[in-house]
Design an enzyme around this catalytic site. Structure first.
Site, PDB file in Angstrom:
ATOM      1  N   HIS A 171       0.825  -1.221   0.000  1.00 53.69           N
ATOM      2  CA  HIS A 171       0.000   0.000   0.000  1.00 53.69           C
ATOM      3  C   HIS A 171       0.854   1.264   0.000  1.00 53.69           C
ATOM      4  O   HIS A 171       0.362   2.338   0.350  1.00 53.69           O
ATOM      5  CB  HIS A 171      -0.958  -0.008   1.198  1.00 53.69           C
TER       6      HIS A 171
ATOM      7  N   CYS B   4       1.638  12.504  -7.679  1.00 53.30           N
ATOM      8  CA  CYS B   4       0.467  13.106  -8.329  1.00 53.30           C
ATOM      9  C   CYS B   4      -0.399  12.001  -8.952  1.00 53.30           C
ATOM     10  O   CYS B   4       0.087  11.266  -9.825  1.00 53.30           O
ATOM     11  CB  CYS B   4       0.890  14.077  -9.430  1.00 53.30           C
TER      12      CYS B   4
ATOM     13  N   CYS C 158       0.576  20.075  -7.847  1.00 52.93           N
ATOM     14  CA  CYS C 158       1.553  19.333  -8.639  1.00 52.93           C
ATOM     15  C   CYS C 158       2.382  20.322  -9.477  1.00 52.93           C
ATOM     16  O   CYS C 158       1.804  21.172 -10.184  1.00 52.93           O
ATOM     17  CB  CYS C 158       0.847  18.352  -9.570  1.00 52.93           C
TER      18      CYS C 158
HETATM   19  N1  APR Z   1      -0.886  -8.150  17.923  1.00 50.09           N
HETATM   20  C1  APR Z   1      -1.495  -8.914  16.970  1.00 50.09           C
HETATM   21  N2  APR Z   1      -2.605  -8.522  16.288  1.00 50.09           N
HETATM   22  C2  APR Z   1      -3.116  -7.312  16.615  1.00 50.09           C
HETATM   23  C3  APR Z   1      -2.545  -6.464  17.607  1.00 50.09           C
HETATM   24  C4  APR Z   1      -1.376  -6.939  18.275  1.00 50.09           C
HETATM   25  N3  APR Z   1      -0.757  -6.215  19.221  1.00 50.09           N
HETATM   26  N4  APR Z   1      -3.294  -5.328  17.681  1.00 50.09           N
HETATM   27  C5  APR Z   1      -4.288  -5.455  16.767  1.00 50.09           C
HETATM   28  N5  APR Z   1      -4.183  -6.639  16.132  1.00 50.09           N
HETATM   29  C6  APR Z   1      -4.989  -7.164  15.030  1.00 50.09           C
HETATM   30  C7  APR Z   1      -6.456  -6.835  15.083  1.00 50.09           C
HETATM   31  O1  APR Z   1      -7.154  -7.858  15.805  1.00 50.09           O
HETATM   32  C8  APR Z   1      -6.836  -6.869  13.591  1.00 50.09           C
HETATM   33  O2  APR Z   1      -7.184  -8.186  13.186  1.00 50.09           O
HETATM   34  O3  APR Z   1      -4.505  -6.537  13.851  1.00 50.09           O
HETATM   35  C9  APR Z   1      -5.557  -6.457  12.890  1.00 50.09           C
HETATM   36  C10 APR Z   1      -5.599  -5.055  12.344  1.00 50.09           C
HETATM   37  O4  APR Z   1      -6.600  -5.038  11.344  1.00 50.09           O
HETATM   38  P1  APR Z   1      -6.916  -3.677  10.571  1.00 50.09           P
HETATM   39  O5  APR Z   1      -7.062  -2.580  11.539  1.00 50.09           O
HETATM   40  O6  APR Z   1      -8.022  -3.980   9.614  1.00 50.09           O
HETATM   41  O7  APR Z   1      -5.563  -3.385   9.756  1.00 50.09           O
HETATM   42  P2  APR Z   1      -5.071  -4.098   8.443  1.00 50.09           P
HETATM   43  O8  APR Z   1      -5.470  -5.528   8.408  1.00 50.09           O
HETATM   44  O9  APR Z   1      -3.615  -3.794   8.301  1.00 50.09           O
HETATM   45  O10 APR Z   1      -5.870  -3.301   7.293  1.00 50.09           O
HETATM   46  C11 APR Z   1      -5.566  -3.629   5.966  1.00 50.09           C
HETATM   47  O11 APR Z   1      -6.987  -1.848   5.207  1.00 50.09           O
HETATM   48  O12 APR Z   1      -7.785   0.248   5.552  1.00 50.09           O
HETATM   49  C12 APR Z   1      -6.916  -0.486   4.797  1.00 50.09           C
HETATM   50  O13 APR Z   1      -4.974   0.270   3.715  1.00 50.09           O
HETATM   51  C13 APR Z   1      -5.486  -0.032   4.978  1.00 50.09           C
HETATM   52  O14 APR Z   1      -3.498  -1.392   4.963  1.00 50.09           O
HETATM   53  C14 APR Z   1      -4.782  -1.255   5.539  1.00 50.09           C
HETATM   54  C15 APR Z   1      -5.690  -2.394   5.124  1.00 50.09           C
END
Ligand code: APR
Length: 257
Positions: free
Chosen positions: A123, A131, A152
């Site tokens: 990402h 841009c 830009c």
């Molecule tokens: N250790 C392990 N897991 C954890 C911890 C921790 N300390 N803290 C939170 N989590 C878990 C949560 O339970 C959840 O399943 O990490 C996950 C985070 O999920 P999201 O918040 O959805 O983040 P992510 O999966 O990276 O999102 C993917 O979505 O919004 C877009 O571009 C954005 O890259 C992002 C993508």
């Protein structure tokens, strides 16, 4: 540590030791211990900014100043953050030649700071401004975050490319935006090579990252999940290590030896 977790850690470590190509797929959960909130947990970024209102390419093109508020908030959380013990554990695995790559959805650069050399940032990252109209890029110093969107520099030179997009944005992928072709090529390269996929701290909500665990299983690979709560990956994982990555990963790396 309960017996189940201890057994699973030993089994997961054995998998990593006996396989040729181990890859980590990481999400925001791995950086929570570094002080960076994730997106979808109860205190996540998307509970403050509605992603469909602030984190789509269309929103940036139509209301750049509004979306800039979200970028500013993200910038404020990233500034000065350091790798935590989970990032450092993955770097140790790479040094021990038990991890061949990290595929991350995170834009914080903490895997590289921890010492991992092969990191695929699906990402994007905050190293440059880009841009969306003409593809122009310039280096970006996170400590000099502009108070408002930056026009830009190619606006006058390439008017035809700037009918919709007039401003630069951090070089991260918003919803509705395609991944960089070179990133997709590398993602396909790795997905066909993985023997063991270590899925750490992701809700597996967003594609193409979310497709990787199933593809690895379909190609005969194994999946280990580390998360504090169940996700869509849990059902297909060979081992689910329930807990905080900053606690579990160092324990796993110790067992790999
Ligand atoms: N250790 C392990 N897991 C954890 C911890 C921790 N300390 N803290 C939170 N989590 C878990 C949560 O339970 C959840 O399943 O990490 C996950 C985070 O999920 P999201 O918040 O959805 O983040 P992510 O999966 O990276 O999102 C993917 O979505 O919004 C877009 O571009 C954005 O890259 C992002 C993508």
């Amino acid at each position: 540590m309960n017996n189940n977790l201890s057994n699973d850690l030993s089994q997961a470590a054995a998998l990593l030791k006996q396989s040729d190509c181990n890859v980590a797929l990481t999400g925001a959960g791995i950086s929570v211990a570094s002080g960076i909130p994730d997106f979808r947990s109860s205190d996540g970024l998307w509970t403050i900014f509605d992603p469909m209102e602030y984190a789509t390419l269309a929103a940036f093109l139509h209301q750049p100043e509004k979306v800039w508020q979200m970028f500013q908030a993200v910038h404020n959380t990233l500034l000065g953050c350091k790798p935590n013990s989970a990032h450092l554990a993955l770097a140790q695995l790479e040094v021990a030649k038990r991890l061949q790559a990290v595929i991350t959805q995170n834009i914080d650069g903490l895997h590289q700071l921890a010492g991992n050399g092969t990191v695929l940032e699906l990402h994007g990252n905050t190293q440059s401004l880009a841009c969306p109209g003409c593809g122009y890029r310039q280096p970006f110093d996170l400590s000099q975050f502009p108070p408002a969107p930056v026009p830009c520099p190619q606006l006058a030179v390439l008017p035809q490319d700037h009918q919709q997009a007039q401003y630069l944005k951090p070089d991260v992928i918003l919803f509705g935006e395609d991944l960089q072709p070179e990133i997709i090529r590398q993602f396909w390269y790795w997905q066909n090579k993985i023997d063991v996929l270590l899925v750490v701290g992701t809700s597996a909500d967003v594609y193409p990252a979310a497709s990787l665990p199933r593809i690895v299983k379909e190609l005969g690979g194994k999946v280990i999940e580390i998360n504090v709560q169940p996700t869509a990956v849990s059902a297909l994982a060979d081992y689910t290590l329930r807990g905080r990555a900053e606690i579990i990963l160092p324990q796993l790396v110790e067992k790999v030896g």
